[in-house]
Design a protein around this motif. Sequence first.
Motif, PDB file in Angstrom:
ATOM      1  N   GLU A 250       1.190  -1.093  -0.095  1.00 26.69           N
ATOM      2  CA  GLU A 250       0.276  -0.277  -0.154  1.00 26.69           C
ATOM      3  C   GLU A 250       0.713   1.170   0.071  1.00 26.69           C
ATOM      4  O   GLU A 250       0.467   2.233  -0.605  1.00 26.69           O
ATOM      5  N   ALA A 251       2.403   0.667   1.031  1.00 30.16           N
ATOM      6  CA  ALA A 251       2.812   2.308   0.459  1.00 30.16           C
ATOM      7  C   ALA A 251       3.565   2.904  -1.074  1.00 30.16           C
ATOM      8  O   ALA A 251       3.819   3.857  -0.982  1.00 30.16           O
ATOM      9  N   ARG A 252       3.942   1.245  -1.719  1.00 28.86           N
ATOM     10  CA  ARG A 252       4.365   1.832  -3.141  1.00 28.86           C
ATOM     11  C   ARG A 252       2.935   2.658  -3.608  1.00 28.86           C
ATOM     12  O   ARG A 252       3.373   3.548  -4.530  1.00 28.86           O
ATOM     13  N   ASP A 253       1.899   1.672  -3.433  1.00 30.65           N
ATOM     14  CA  ASP A 253       0.662   2.645  -3.953  1.00 30.65           C
ATOM     15  C   ASP A 253       0.268   3.791  -4.118  1.00 30.65           C
ATOM     16  O   ASP A 253       0.553   4.547  -5.070  1.00 30.65           O
ATOM     17  N   LEU A 254       0.439   3.918  -2.384  1.00 28.51           N
ATOM     18  CA  LEU A 254       0.762   5.796  -2.058  1.00 28.51           C
ATOM     19  C   LEU A 254       2.101   6.883  -2.881  1.00 28.51           C
ATOM     20  O   LEU A 254       1.671   8.260  -3.257  1.00 28.51           O
ATOM     21  N   ALA A 255       3.422   5.864  -2.446  1.00 25.40           N
ATOM     22  CA  ALA A 255       4.067   7.055  -3.223  1.00 25.40           C
ATOM     23  C   ALA A 255       3.556   6.742  -4.421  1.00 25.40           C
ATOM     24  O   ALA A 255       3.647   8.219  -4.951  1.00 25.40           O
ATOM     25  N   GLN A 256       3.703   5.838  -5.456  1.00 29.31           N
ATOM     26  CA  GLN A 256       3.200   5.955  -6.729  1.00 29.31           C
ATOM     27  C   GLN A 256       2.160   7.852  -7.238  1.00 29.31           C
ATOM     28  O   GLN A 256       2.042   8.823  -7.651  1.00 29.31           O
ATOM     29  N   GLU A 257       0.859   7.510  -5.779  1.00 29.87           N
ATOM     30  CA  GLU A 257       0.211   8.939  -6.201  1.00 29.87           C
ATOM     31  C   GLU A 257       0.282   9.650  -5.436  1.00 29.87           C
ATOM     32  O   GLU A 257       0.108  10.752  -5.973  1.00 29.87           O
ATOM     33  N   THR A 258       1.709   9.277  -4.651  1.00 29.16           N
ATOM     34  CA  THR A 258       2.009  10.965  -4.475  1.00 29.16           C
ATOM     35  C   THR A 258       2.794  11.868  -5.539  1.00 29.16           C
ATOM     36  O   THR A 258       2.751  12.641  -6.130  1.00 29.16           O
ATOM     37  N   PHE A 259       3.370  11.415  -6.401  1.00 33.59           N
ATOM     38  CA  PHE A 259       4.437  11.809  -7.742  1.00 33.59           C
ATOM     39  C   PHE A 259       3.912  12.274  -8.710  1.00 33.59           C
ATOM     40  O   PHE A 259       3.717  12.912  -9.285  1.00 33.59           O
ATOM     41  N   LEU A 260       3.000  10.950  -9.197  1.00 34.41           N
ATOM     42  CA  LEU A 260       1.450  11.946  -9.318  1.00 34.41           C
ATOM     43  C   LEU A 260       1.097  12.854  -9.471  1.00 34.41           C
ATOM     44  O   LEU A 260       1.138  13.945 -10.533  1.00 34.41           O
ATOM     45  N   ARG A 261       0.179  13.106  -8.022  1.00 31.29           N
ATOM     46  CA  ARG A 261       0.338  14.745  -7.475  1.00 31.29           C
ATOM     47  C   ARG A 261       1.461  15.562  -7.663  1.00 31.29           C
ATOM     48  O   ARG A 261       1.091  16.699  -8.139  1.00 31.29           O
ATOM     49  N   ALA A 262       2.156  15.094  -7.002  1.00 30.77           N
ATOM     50  CA  ALA A 262       3.745  16.572  -7.391  1.00 30.77           C
ATOM     51  C   ALA A 262       3.836  17.011  -8.433  1.00 30.77           C
ATOM     52  O   ALA A 262       4.065  17.817  -9.659  1.00 30.77           O
ATOM     53  N   LEU A 263       3.639  15.610  -9.513  1.00 33.00           N
ATOM     54  CA  LEU A 263       3.688  15.896 -11.611  1.00 33.00           C
ATOM     55  C   LEU A 263       2.594  17.058 -11.819  1.00 33.00           C
ATOM     56  O   LEU A 263       3.040  17.509 -13.058  1.00 33.00           O
ATOM     57  N   SER A 264       1.508  16.649 -11.240  1.00 28.05           N
ATOM     58  CA  SER A 264       0.291  17.920 -11.686  1.00 28.05           C
ATOM     59  C   SER A 264       0.500  18.693 -11.223  1.00 28.05           C
ATOM     60  O   SER A 264      -0.107  19.927 -11.885  1.00 28.05           O
ATOM     61  N   ARG A 265       1.354  19.441 -10.293  1.00 22.30           N
ATOM     62  CA  ARG A 265       0.707  20.891 -10.212  1.00 22.30           C
ATOM     63  C   ARG A 265       2.945  21.502  -9.721  1.00 22.30           C
ATOM     64  O   ARG A 265       2.916  21.018  -8.408  1.00 22.30           O
ATOM     65  N   PRO A 266       3.396  21.838 -10.688  1.00 22.15           N
ATOM     66  CA  PRO A 266       4.508  22.072 -10.542  1.00 22.15           C
ATOM     67  C   PRO A 266       5.148  23.345  -9.719  1.00 22.15           C
ATOM     68  O   PRO A 266       3.495  24.660  -9.933  1.00 22.15           O
ATOM     69  N   ARG A 267       5.410  24.052  -8.957  1.00 21.97           N
ATOM     70  CA  ARG A 267       5.789  24.724  -7.697  1.00 21.97           C
ATOM     71  C   ARG A 267       6.970  25.319  -7.963  1.00 21.97           C
ATOM     72  O   ARG A 267       8.163  25.601  -8.779  1.00 21.97           O
ATOM     73  N   ARG A 268       6.880  26.614  -7.043  1.00 15.26           N
ATOM     74  CA  ARG A 268       8.548  27.527  -7.174  1.00 15.26           C
ATOM     75  C   ARG A 268       9.047  27.370  -6.037  1.00 15.26           C
ATOM     76  O   ARG A 268       8.622  27.537  -5.196  1.00 15.26           O
ATOM     77  N   LEU A 269       9.977  26.408  -6.020  1.00 16.84           N
ATOM     78  CA  LEU A 269      10.471  25.549  -4.820  1.00 16.84           C
ATOM     79  C   LEU A 269      12.123  25.591  -5.023  1.00 16.84           C
ATOM     80  O   LEU A 269      12.662  25.527  -6.028  1.00 16.84           O
ATOM     81  N   ALA A 270      12.522  26.727  -3.514  1.00 17.91           N
ATOM     82  CA  ALA A 270      14.000  26.742  -3.068  1.00 17.91           C
ATOM     83  C   ALA A 270      14.510  25.080  -3.408  1.00 17.91           C
ATOM     84  O   ALA A 270      13.659  24.198  -2.461  1.00 17.91           O
ATOM     85  N   PRO A 271      15.784  25.247  -3.993  1.00 17.06           N
ATOM     86  CA  PRO A 271      15.963  23.268  -4.014  1.00 17.06           C
ATOM     87  C   PRO A 271      15.910  22.560  -2.489  1.00 17.06           C
ATOM     88  O   PRO A 271      15.550  21.565  -2.538  1.00 17.06           O
ATOM     89  N   ASP A 272      15.609  23.247  -1.103  1.00 18.23           N
ATOM     90  CA  ASP A 272      15.815  22.704  -0.101  1.00 18.23           C
ATOM     91  C   ASP A 272      14.531  22.714   0.143  1.00 18.23           C
ATOM     92  O   ASP A 272      14.263  21.783   1.384  1.00 18.23           O
ATOM     93  N   ALA A 273      13.373  22.834  -0.669  1.00 22.36           N
ATOM     94  CA  ALA A 273      12.591  22.884  -0.442  1.00 22.36           C
ATOM     95  C   ALA A 273      11.508  22.106  -0.923  1.00 22.36           C
ATOM     96  O   ALA A 273       9.917  21.386  -0.899  1.00 22.36           O
TER      97      ALA A 273
END
Lengths: 161, 186
Positions: free
Chosen positions: B47-70
Amino acid sequence: MDNLLDREWEAIHGVIAAEKSRAWAQMPPLDLSKDQKRLRSRRIIPPLAVAAVLVLAVGMGLFFTVTRRGERLTLDQLPLFTTGSDAVHAEPLSPNERELGERLAGWMVLAGRDPARESFPSGWLLNSDPEVPQEKTDGADRETLLERFLWLPALDQEVES
Amino acid sequence: MTIHAVPPAATIPEAPLLSRESLAERLPGLQRSVFLLCLGFCGDPGEARDLAQETFLRALSRPRRLAPDALRPWLLRIARNACIDRERRRRIRRLFMPRVFEGERDQADPEHRHMRNEDIDRVRRAVDTLPRNLREVLVLREYGELNYREIAAMLGLKEGTVMSRLHRARAAVLRLIREENHGQST
């Protein structure tokens, strides 16, 4: 007390670390390219689905409007009414006759007319008895219509309101 | 009289906008952190693997202005939210379909279940029993490996509150494990 807690916690911390190591070692690397594909699907499918639903709704509306409007029934298609007396009374209708009656009421509504209130144009409906003078069949009044169509739910509600 | 010139206010450079491509390049390096955090919340590697995959999917769908350490805290926040969403859905399913839910738990990733030893199971059960506010801080610290400052920023708490909750969470886990050990020995 806090030192004791910290010392005891070290053992738990070790168990958690073991769990993490084991789980990570057994986990295959994530395929992030799959995420790119899923992302493309997520971006395309919802707008497509909305467009499809809109097209379907508009299409169905047009279809029913175009096919229903302008239809006319002949007397032969509406054997709804009894003949031979001044007071037209309803007889039990066959399923086909009920269906025709429903369709008629529906078409009137589509044409912007209220089947419970308006009279039918002369000769369009009902009494096919040639002995009955034409003027008596003109403009079947509301009560007569309701008597004939009481089994239509829409008309029942008109009566109650 | 010496007049000191007032230096102009330092301009803070705007954080770069991470394009989807640049984000996708950096994400593999954070897979472990995200996976372990999800493992802490759900307790099951599959389940953790599925959630990790979902996390990356959400992250890729919303590019942000981020400092490198953020990037890492931002990603872990997304992971936490994904875990909370899943937990919420499971609670609703449990409410309406309790039998199906029981079967789901029993069959969760059978391949991994036999590999877990008793100690891990015991700690897992104790963590799962904690109240949500304590469990969250413990998981972020022990599984997510976040420091107090990062946990405080993520949860909107003061650092002192984070430390207090962590202390209470650890004490509660230890007490639960002792009680279970005592129960088994008698």
